[in-house]
Design an enzyme around this catalytic site. Structure first.
Site, PDB file in Angstrom:
ATOM      1  N   LYS A   1       0.858  -1.190   0.000  1.00  0.00           N
ATOM      2  CA  LYS A   1       0.000   0.000   0.000  1.00  0.00           C
ATOM      3  C   LYS A   1       0.892   1.237   0.000  1.00  0.00           C
ATOM      4  O   LYS A   1       1.015   1.959   0.978  1.00  0.00           O
ATOM      5  CB  LYS A   1      -0.937  -0.014   1.203  1.00  0.00           C
ATOM      6  CG  LYS A   1      -1.939  -1.171   1.150  1.00  0.00           C
ATOM      7  CD  LYS A   1      -2.795  -1.236   2.403  1.00  0.00           C
ATOM      8  CE  LYS A   1      -3.748  -2.425   2.346  1.00  0.00           C
ATOM      9  NZ  LYS A   1      -4.539  -2.567   3.592  1.00  0.00           N
TER      10      LYS A   1
ATOM     11  N   GLU B   1      -3.232 -16.394   3.025  1.00  0.00           N
ATOM     12  CA  GLU B   1      -4.065 -15.711   4.012  1.00  0.00           C
ATOM     13  C   GLU B   1      -5.126 -16.664   4.565  1.00  0.00           C
ATOM     14  O   GLU B   1      -5.738 -17.430   3.811  1.00  0.00           O
ATOM     15  CB  GLU B   1      -4.755 -14.503   3.365  1.00  0.00           C
ATOM     16  CG  GLU B   1      -5.701 -13.767   4.291  1.00  0.00           C
ATOM     17  CD  GLU B   1      -6.349 -12.575   3.613  1.00  0.00           C
ATOM     18  OE1 GLU B   1      -7.460 -12.201   4.017  1.00  0.00           O
ATOM     19  OE2 GLU B   1      -5.738 -12.011   2.674  1.00  0.00           O
TER      20      GLU B   1
ATOM     21  N   ASP C   1      -5.550 -13.062   9.256  1.00  0.00           N
ATOM     22  CA  ASP C   1      -6.165 -11.797   8.861  1.00  0.00           C
ATOM     23  C   ASP C   1      -7.409 -11.465   9.684  1.00  0.00           C
ATOM     24  O   ASP C   1      -8.343 -12.268   9.780  1.00  0.00           O
ATOM     25  CB  ASP C   1      -6.547 -11.847   7.375  1.00  0.00           C
ATOM     26  CG  ASP C   1      -7.022 -10.501   6.861  1.00  0.00           C
ATOM     27  OD1 ASP C   1      -6.229  -9.541   6.927  1.00  0.00           O
ATOM     28  OD2 ASP C   1      -8.173 -10.407   6.416  1.00  0.00           O
TER      29      ASP C   1
END
Length: 285
Positions: A137, A202, A224
């Site tokens: 990100k 994940e 997560d």
């Protein structure tokens, strides 16, 4: 030692593109107002407290624009600085100093903000085994600098891009038809294409963790958006078989209790997408 992504080619390409964006055909403000041959000097003034990052990059920027500029480094990347600290002094063509000033400041202000935040958060979890890690990100075309800043601040760089590690997120698993299918197809693809890449997957709950453990063949398991109790149980289930990464909406307030769940890594997108830049300026003297 600098991270492997900091190649000469990558740094040079960034500087070239950044100057093309900022200067284009010419810095007409400096070219028109500064007498030809005029020389001067300027100091990099730190107007905040924090961890300095981008010093090495600043020297590269100045020297790329004008190899005859003299740069005296008074600080190093990773130094703790306070208001009033002089980071460096640059001497030479006044026009060259002015033309390269903004790129230096843009890099150093943001990089120092990221390094400062990373350092502060890393110190909060130093009593645990968890290491703070960045994500993808990042700002488009500025990832190189942002991940470098995380490294300078004491954090761990996760994969740099989509090509240097396989990360099977929830959407990959769902589109693939399940955890087993996602892992087995991935391993087959890597083998067929002779790619030696680590695999992370994940998981969203304990049932998915159990499925991964049954299939195997991965290097790291992401936990997560799990609550603390679930995360602790997942860490216990996994044991030493695979590295664990906590992820999903982790904040400064929740960082410590997450780290105390026993995970190996904690990834935080906020390290690069929600950071306040350090106040830095360049002043002639």
């Amino acid at each position: 030692m600098n991270p492997s992504y900091l190649t000469e080619e990558a740094i040079s390409a960034f500087i070239t593109a950044a100057f093309a964006e900022d200067i284009g055909p010419g810095d007409y403000s400096s070219l028109s107002s500064i007498p030809k041959g005029k020389t001067g000097q300027a100091k990099l003034l730190i107007k905040d407290n924090g961890i300095l990052a981008g010093v090495e990059m600043a020297e590269r920027i100045f020297k790329t624009f004008d190899p005859e500029l003299e740069v005296e480094l008074l600080t190093q990347d990773g130094d703790e600085v306070k208001y009033g600290t002089i980071g460096l002094i640059v001497k030479g063509s006044s026009a060259s100093i002015l033309s390269s000033e903004r790129l230096v400041l843009n890099c150093m202000q943001r990089m120092s903000g990221i390094a400062t935040l990373t350092h502060r958060l890393t110190e909060k979890i130093i009593h645990t085994k968890a290491r703070l890690m960045d994500t993808r990100k990042t700002t488009p075309n500025f990832r190189l600098m942002e991940k470098w800043a995380v490294h300078i601040g004491g954090g761990v760089n996760h994969r740099f891009a989509l090509y240097d590690m396989v990360m099977l997120k929830d959407n990959h698993v769902d589109f693939a038809g399940g955890i087993r299918q996602a892992i087995e197809r991935t391993k087959a693809y890597l083998e067929a294409n002779q790619l030696d890449l680590k695999i992370e997957i994940e998981t969203r709950n304990l049932d998915e963790v159990k499925q991964v453990l049954e299939v195997g063949g991965v290097d790291q398991i992401m936990l997560d958006n799990m609550d603390y109790a679930t995360m602790r149980e997942a860490v216990s289930m996994i044991g030493e078989r695979y590295k664990t990464e906590a992820s999903g909406g982790i904040t400064e307030e929740t960082l410590v209790p997450v780290a105390e769940c026993g995970v190996d890594f904690i990834s935080m997108g906020a390290l690069t997408h929600s950071v306040k830049s350090l106040d830095i300026s360049l002043k002639a003297f």
